[in-house]
Design a protein around this motif. Structure first.
Motif, PDB file in Angstrom:
ATOM      1  N   MET A 183       1.097  -1.367  -0.042  1.00 34.19           N
ATOM      2  CA  MET A 183      -0.341  -0.055   0.194  1.00 34.19           C
ATOM      3  C   MET A 183       0.916   0.888   0.309  1.00 34.19           C
ATOM      4  O   MET A 183       0.746   2.279  -0.645  1.00 34.19           O
ATOM      5  CB  MET A 183      -0.709  -0.140   0.945  1.00 34.19           C
ATOM      6  N   PHE A 187       0.786   3.922  -2.591  1.00 36.65           N
ATOM      7  CA  PHE A 187       0.729   5.531  -2.746  1.00 36.65           C
ATOM      8  C   PHE A 187       2.111   6.288  -2.957  1.00 36.65           C
ATOM      9  O   PHE A 187       2.427   7.327  -4.049  1.00 36.65           O
ATOM     10  CB  PHE A 187       0.037   5.915  -1.258  1.00 36.65           C
ATOM     11  N   ILE A 241       0.678   8.108   7.854  1.00 35.37           N
ATOM     12  CA  ILE A 241       0.329   7.953   6.757  1.00 35.37           C
ATOM     13  C   ILE A 241       0.291   5.824   7.204  1.00 35.37           C
ATOM     14  O   ILE A 241       0.290   5.288   8.146  1.00 35.37           O
ATOM     15  CB  ILE A 241       0.739   6.423   5.298  1.00 35.37           C
ATOM     16  N   CYS A 243      -2.420   2.715   7.064  1.00 34.67           N
ATOM     17  CA  CYS A 243      -2.785   1.033   6.146  1.00 34.67           C
ATOM     18  C   CYS A 243      -4.144   0.512   7.173  1.00 34.67           C
ATOM     19  O   CYS A 243      -4.003  -0.059   8.316  1.00 34.67           O
ATOM     20  CB  CYS A 243      -1.439   0.254   5.845  1.00 34.67           C
ATOM     21  N   VAL A 293      -2.556  10.522   5.505  1.00 34.86           N
ATOM     22  CA  VAL A 293      -3.252  10.455   4.761  1.00 34.86           C
ATOM     23  C   VAL A 293      -3.215   8.321   4.997  1.00 34.86           C
ATOM     24  O   VAL A 293      -3.151   8.129   6.101  1.00 34.86           O
ATOM     25  CB  VAL A 293      -1.840   9.489   3.465  1.00 34.86           C
ATOM     26  N   MET A 294      -5.021   8.073   4.542  1.00 36.97           N
ATOM     27  CA  MET A 294      -5.664   6.663   4.902  1.00 36.97           C
ATOM     28  C   MET A 294      -5.804   5.415   4.104  1.00 36.97           C
ATOM     29  O   MET A 294      -6.666   6.229   2.601  1.00 36.97           O
ATOM     30  CB  MET A 294      -6.831   7.039   5.425  1.00 36.97           C
ATOM     31  N   ILE A 295      -5.151   4.952   4.148  1.00 34.14           N
ATOM     32  CA  ILE A 295      -5.294   4.031   2.925  1.00 34.14           C
ATOM     33  C   ILE A 295      -6.176   2.430   2.920  1.00 34.14           C
ATOM     34  O   ILE A 295      -6.044   2.408   3.709  1.00 34.14           O
ATOM     35  CB  ILE A 295      -3.833   3.603   2.376  1.00 34.14           C
ATOM     36  N   ASN A 310      -7.548   2.835  -1.965  1.00 28.45           N
ATOM     37  CA  ASN A 310      -7.593   4.116  -2.350  1.00 28.45           C
ATOM     38  C   ASN A 310      -7.166   4.310  -1.193  1.00 28.45           C
ATOM     39  O   ASN A 310      -7.046   4.280  -0.354  1.00 28.45           O
ATOM     40  CB  ASN A 310      -9.315   3.443  -1.861  1.00 28.45           C
ATOM     41  N   TRP A 311      -7.342   5.906  -1.551  1.00 28.00           N
ATOM     42  CA  TRP A 311      -6.880   6.881  -0.302  1.00 28.00           C
ATOM     43  C   TRP A 311      -7.308   8.446  -0.098  1.00 28.00           C
ATOM     44  O   TRP A 311      -8.335   8.581  -1.344  1.00 28.00           O
ATOM     45  CB  TRP A 311      -5.121   6.570  -0.248  1.00 28.00           C
ATOM     46  N   ARG A 312      -7.517   8.651   1.157  1.00 29.28           N
ATOM     47  CA  ARG A 312      -8.088  10.208   1.012  1.00 29.28           C
ATOM     48  C   ARG A 312      -7.225  10.757   1.828  1.00 29.28           C
ATOM     49  O   ARG A 312      -5.937   9.959   3.263  1.00 29.28           O
ATOM     50  CB  ARG A 312      -8.989  10.305   1.363  1.00 29.28           C
ATOM     51  N   TYR A 313      -6.572  12.149   1.773  1.00 30.31           N
ATOM     52  CA  TYR A 313      -5.943  12.672   2.777  1.00 30.31           C
ATOM     53  C   TYR A 313      -7.160  13.448   4.461  1.00 30.31           C
ATOM     54  O   TYR A 313      -8.714  12.910   3.981  1.00 30.31           O
ATOM     55  CB  TYR A 313      -5.830  13.810   2.617  1.00 30.31           C
TER      56      TYR A 313
END
Length: 351
Positions: A183, A187, A241, A243, A293-295, A310-313
């Protein structure tokens, strides 16, 4: 605490909380917990901490002023083994206990699950009152060159190894031992390197965080150095980060659409977990915090589509940071005082 081998966070003991442990209301709360200890429904934690992923739940407890629930969450394990508790009782009866002993009611045969006292502590040892500070360990360096050269695991091969009679509760990451690194690699490729060489990024993993009773361990911590800036650690920008992996609908629950934009649900427990990480880091360092960041990696039957990541801030939210700070103070005052009062009910200083 030293006599019982219980390791409290440094700096949480203050004269105020020690005094509060002797207030009648606090003692009454402690007596309610004592009954559960007497019947081996709980056992003492050697390292009492509140994990960041439990913060949202404990905020609800605090809102309801449920001091007993929070105290038990921090300081005790449930369903303690009765035989272990009996052994500890026997040890406590035979030890001098460094100036303390069990009260007479527990010396006369009544059982209670208590930690075994140490005999190496000098008699008359006092509680140490210290100054609270945040702790952030360095973690383990991630080799970026190795990360970039790694090949992704074939998800179809992972699927073949999965035992149909024992389905994985949280997905196939337990079979993929480099899941989090994959992951991070994804990213890194899609976002960090997109800068076109205008920044240098290093990563560490398993950084341990602690501030008061709040505790956690990061998946990854990135330090970003923009091109042209001095090679000064204090000029670096840091990014958490986090995950997560799933075969189910975690993606649909974690992300939501707000004003037409897909973002991380600010009320989700994982949002509070990452906000707690950012809260602790902000207490330890003056490094500039970039959005976390979450992945989320979504495994599919048959490995299709491959590498659905998928990831978002997630930005620091002042209101949530205030909530977390208030919870941290509550744990260090109300919950700790209740815990100290409980120990006073069990042990008495030898004369």
């Amino acid at each position: 605490m030293k006599i019982l081998g219980i390791r409290l966070p440094e700096g949480v003991l203050t004269p105020d909380v020690i005094e509060k442990a002797n207030v009648e209301n606090t003692i009454q709360d402690a007596q309610a917990i004592l009954t559960e200890l007497e019947h081996f429904r709980m056992g003492f934690k050697v390292i009492p901490r509140l994990r960041c992923r439990k913060v949202k739940r404990c905020l609800a407890m605090k809102q309801n002023n449920d001091i007993l629930a929070i105290t038990k969450k921090i300081f005790f394990d449930h369903k303690d083994d009765e035989n272990k508790g009996m052994k500890n009782l026997s040890l406590n009866k035979t030890h001098e206990g460094g100036g303390f002993r069990l009260r007479d009611k527990y010396m006369s045969g009544t059982t209670i699950s208590t930690p075994a006292m140490k005999t190496t502590i000098k008699s008359g040892t006092k509680l140490e009152v210290g100054e609270l500070s945040a702790i952030v360990t360095k973690g383990t360096e991630v080799n970026v060159t190795d990360l970039e050269s790694r090949e992704y695991r074939d998800e179809t091969k992972l699927q073949e190894k999965k035992c149909s009679s024992e389905p994985q509760k949280f997905g196939m990451f337990s079979l993929n031992k480099v899941d989090e690194l994959e992951m991070l690699k994804f990213f890194h490729e899609q976002e960090i390197r997109r800068s076109g060489g205008t920044r240098t990024t290093s990563y560490t993993t398993s950084n341990k965080l602690e501030y008061g009773f709040l505790s956690g361990r990061l998946d990854f911590l990135a330090k970003i150095q923009e091109k042209g800036e001095a090679a000064d650690q204090k000029k670096c920008k840091q990014r958490i980060i986090e995950c997560k992996c799933t075969e189910g609908d975690m993606v649909g629950k974690l992300y939501k659409t707000i004003n037409g934009e897909s973002v991380i649900d600010p009320t989700h427990k994982y949002s509070y977990q990452v906000q707690s990480y950012m809260y602790i880091l902000s207490k330890q360092t003056d490094l500039q915090m970039r959005p976390a960041v979450m992945i989320v990696r979504h495994y599919h039957q048959g490995g299709k589509p491959p590498r659905d990541i998928n990831w978002r801030y997630l930005n620091m939210e002042p209101a949530v940071q205030t909530e977390i700070d208030e919870l941290r103070i509550y744990c260090q005052t109300e919950a700790l005082a209740c815990y100290l009062a409980l120990l006073n009910l069990i042990y008495v200083k030898e004369t």
